[in-house]
Design a protein around this motif. Structure first.
Motif, PDB file in Angstrom:
ATOM      1  N   ASP A  52     -11.591   7.822  26.954  1.00 17.14           N
ATOM      2  CA  ASP A  52     -11.248   9.083  27.612  1.00 17.14           C
ATOM      3  C   ASP A  52     -10.719  10.096  26.611  1.00 17.14           C
ATOM      4  O   ASP A  52     -11.027  11.288  26.706  1.00 17.14           O
ATOM      5  N   LEU A  53      -9.938   9.647  25.643  1.00 20.32           N
ATOM      6  CA  LEU A  53      -9.419  10.534  24.605  1.00 20.32           C
ATOM      7  C   LEU A  53     -10.566  11.113  23.779  1.00 20.32           C
ATOM      8  O   LEU A  53     -10.610  12.321  23.516  1.00 20.32           O
ATOM      9  N   GLU A  54     -11.518  10.270  23.386  1.00 20.63           N
ATOM     10  CA  GLU A  54     -12.668  10.729  22.607  1.00 20.63           C
ATOM     11  C   GLU A  54     -13.535  11.691  23.410  1.00 20.63           C
ATOM     12  O   GLU A  54     -14.006  12.698  22.883  1.00 20.63           O
ATOM     13  N   LEU A  55     -13.734  11.394  24.686  1.00 21.74           N
ATOM     14  CA  LEU A  55     -14.527  12.292  25.526  1.00 21.74           C
ATOM     15  C   LEU A  55     -13.828  13.641  25.676  1.00 21.74           C
ATOM     16  O   LEU A  55     -14.481  14.687  25.681  1.00 21.74           O
ATOM     17  N   GLY A  56     -12.511  13.620  25.805  1.00 18.01           N
ATOM     18  CA  GLY A  56     -11.750  14.864  25.897  1.00 18.01           C
ATOM     19  C   GLY A  56     -11.886  15.698  24.635  1.00 18.01           C
ATOM     20  O   GLY A  56     -12.065  16.921  24.697  1.00 18.01           O
ATOM     21  N   LYS A  57     -11.803  15.039  23.491  1.00 18.11           N
ATOM     22  CA  LYS A  57     -11.958  15.748  22.216  1.00 18.11           C
ATOM     23  C   LYS A  57     -13.353  16.355  22.103  1.00 18.11           C
ATOM     24  O   LYS A  57     -13.510  17.505  21.678  1.00 18.11           O
TER      25      LYS A  57
END
Length: 71
Positions: A52-57
């Motif tokens: 989720d963090l990578e997708l947000g970035k």
């Protein structure tokens, strides 16, 4: 057909755990709900949070890129 069923099962499980994490469920609660070890539940929640963090970035980069080209 089996591959599709397996894929749907894993997606539903992943999404269910993601929603539980967002709602504040602990790894212990998730492990008990899924019938898996707490360590496995903790590993799964960590993987989901990292994804989720990578997708947000990536989404923020796309938005910034769009703003830079539309202005």
């Amino acid at each position: 057909m089996l591959a599709l069923s397996t894929s749907i099962y894993h997606f539903a499980r992943w999404d269910g755990v993601r929603q539980a994490v967002q709602a504040g469920a602990t790894a212990e609660q998730i492990g008990m709900a899924l019938g898996i070890s707490i360590d496995d539940a903790r590993n799964l929640t960590c993987r989901i949070k990292a994804r989720d963090l990578e997708l947000g970035k990536a989404m923020r980069r796309q938005v910034a890129k769009g703003e830079a080209t539309s202005g």
